[in-house]
Design a protein around this motif. Sequence first.
Motif, PDB file in Angstrom:
ATOM      1  N   PHE A  18       0.864  -1.180   0.000  1.00  0.00           N
ATOM      2  CA  PHE A  18       0.000   0.000   0.000  1.00  0.00           C
ATOM      3  C   PHE A  18       0.901   1.230   0.000  1.00  0.00           C
ATOM      4  CE2 PHE A  18      -2.448  -3.443   1.574  1.00  0.00           C
ATOM      5  CZ  PHE A  18      -3.757  -3.196   1.207  1.00  0.00           C
ATOM      6  N   LEU A  19       0.849   2.012  -1.073  1.00  0.00           N
ATOM      7  CA  LEU A  19       1.654   3.224  -1.165  1.00  0.00           C
ATOM      8  C   LEU A  19       0.886   4.387  -0.560  1.00  0.00           C
ATOM      9  CD1 LEU A  19       2.859   1.317  -3.378  1.00  0.00           C
ATOM     10  CD2 LEU A  19       3.496   3.400  -4.580  1.00  0.00           C
ATOM     11  N   SER A  20       1.525   5.084   0.346  1.00  0.00           N
ATOM     12  CA  SER A  20       0.937   6.306   0.899  1.00  0.00           C
ATOM     13  C   SER A  20       0.708   7.298  -0.234  1.00  0.00           C
ATOM     14  CB  SER A  20       1.882   6.926   1.926  1.00  0.00           C
ATOM     15  OG  SER A  20       2.027   6.089   3.034  1.00  0.00           O
ATOM     16  N   GLY A  21      -0.136   8.278   0.021  1.00  0.00           N
ATOM     17  CA  GLY A  21      -0.385   9.304  -0.985  1.00  0.00           C
ATOM     18  C   GLY A  21       0.917   9.921  -1.458  1.00  0.00           C
ATOM     19  N   GLN A  22       1.138   9.867  -2.762  1.00  0.00           N
ATOM     20  CA  GLN A  22       2.339  10.449  -3.351  1.00  0.00           C
ATOM     21  C   GLN A  22       2.016  11.852  -3.825  1.00  0.00           C
ATOM     22  OE1 GLN A  22       5.434   8.851  -3.196  1.00  0.00           O
ATOM     23  NE2 GLN A  22       4.077   7.773  -1.780  1.00  0.00           N
ATOM     24  N   THR A  64      -6.118   5.872  -6.055  1.00  0.00           N
ATOM     25  CA  THR A  64      -7.049   6.908  -5.614  1.00  0.00           C
ATOM     26  C   THR A  64      -6.370   8.246  -5.876  1.00  0.00           C
ATOM     27  OG1 THR A  64      -7.899   5.464  -3.879  1.00  0.00           O
ATOM     28  CG2 THR A  64      -8.448   7.802  -3.720  1.00  0.00           C
ATOM     29  N   GLU A 108      -2.604  14.443  -5.482  1.00  0.00           N
ATOM     30  CA  GLU A 108      -1.984  13.425  -4.641  1.00  0.00           C
ATOM     31  C   GLU A 108      -2.632  12.097  -5.028  1.00  0.00           C
ATOM     32  OE1 GLU A 108      -1.498  12.232   0.098  1.00  0.00           O
ATOM     33  OE2 GLU A 108      -1.969  14.298  -0.452  1.00  0.00           O
ATOM     34  N   ASP A 110      -2.667   7.821  -4.092  1.00  0.00           N
ATOM     35  CA  ASP A 110      -2.193   6.648  -3.366  1.00  0.00           C
ATOM     36  C   ASP A 110      -2.482   5.422  -4.212  1.00  0.00           C
ATOM     37  OD1 ASP A 110      -4.810   5.664  -2.764  1.00  0.00           O
ATOM     38  OD2 ASP A 110      -4.844   6.697  -0.865  1.00  0.00           O
TER      39      ASP A 110
END
Length: 116
Positions: A18-22, A64, A108, A110
């Motif tokens: 799960f990638l945090s919001g980039q 997202t 942003e 994710d």
Amino acid sequence: MGRYTHAVEVPAGQRMVFLSGQVPVALDGTVADTLAGQADQVYANITAILASLGALPSSIVKLTTFLTEDDDGTDCVRQARAKYLGEHRPASTAVFVSRLVDPSWKIEIDAVALLP
């Protein structure tokens, strides 16, 4: 039809990340002024994180996207997505929000991806 799919099934036993919001911050700390430039940077950041884990952009199963404005139209976001994801179509949600943590950020994203 959009560049997404309505549902993605993850096989049993598959490892996920799960990638945090980039956010649109480059390695040197700069932030592009345009939504197009920021979208490109966000997808570059996502691609770099996946590469560091041995995964390709085609391993993404869910995105997202949070947008603060539609100044260039969302077409520039679609173009950045196509540049980095090609024809890959993960499940996807896009939402307009009033602002992000840094007021200069326009986007942003994710992600959830499968690991090899």
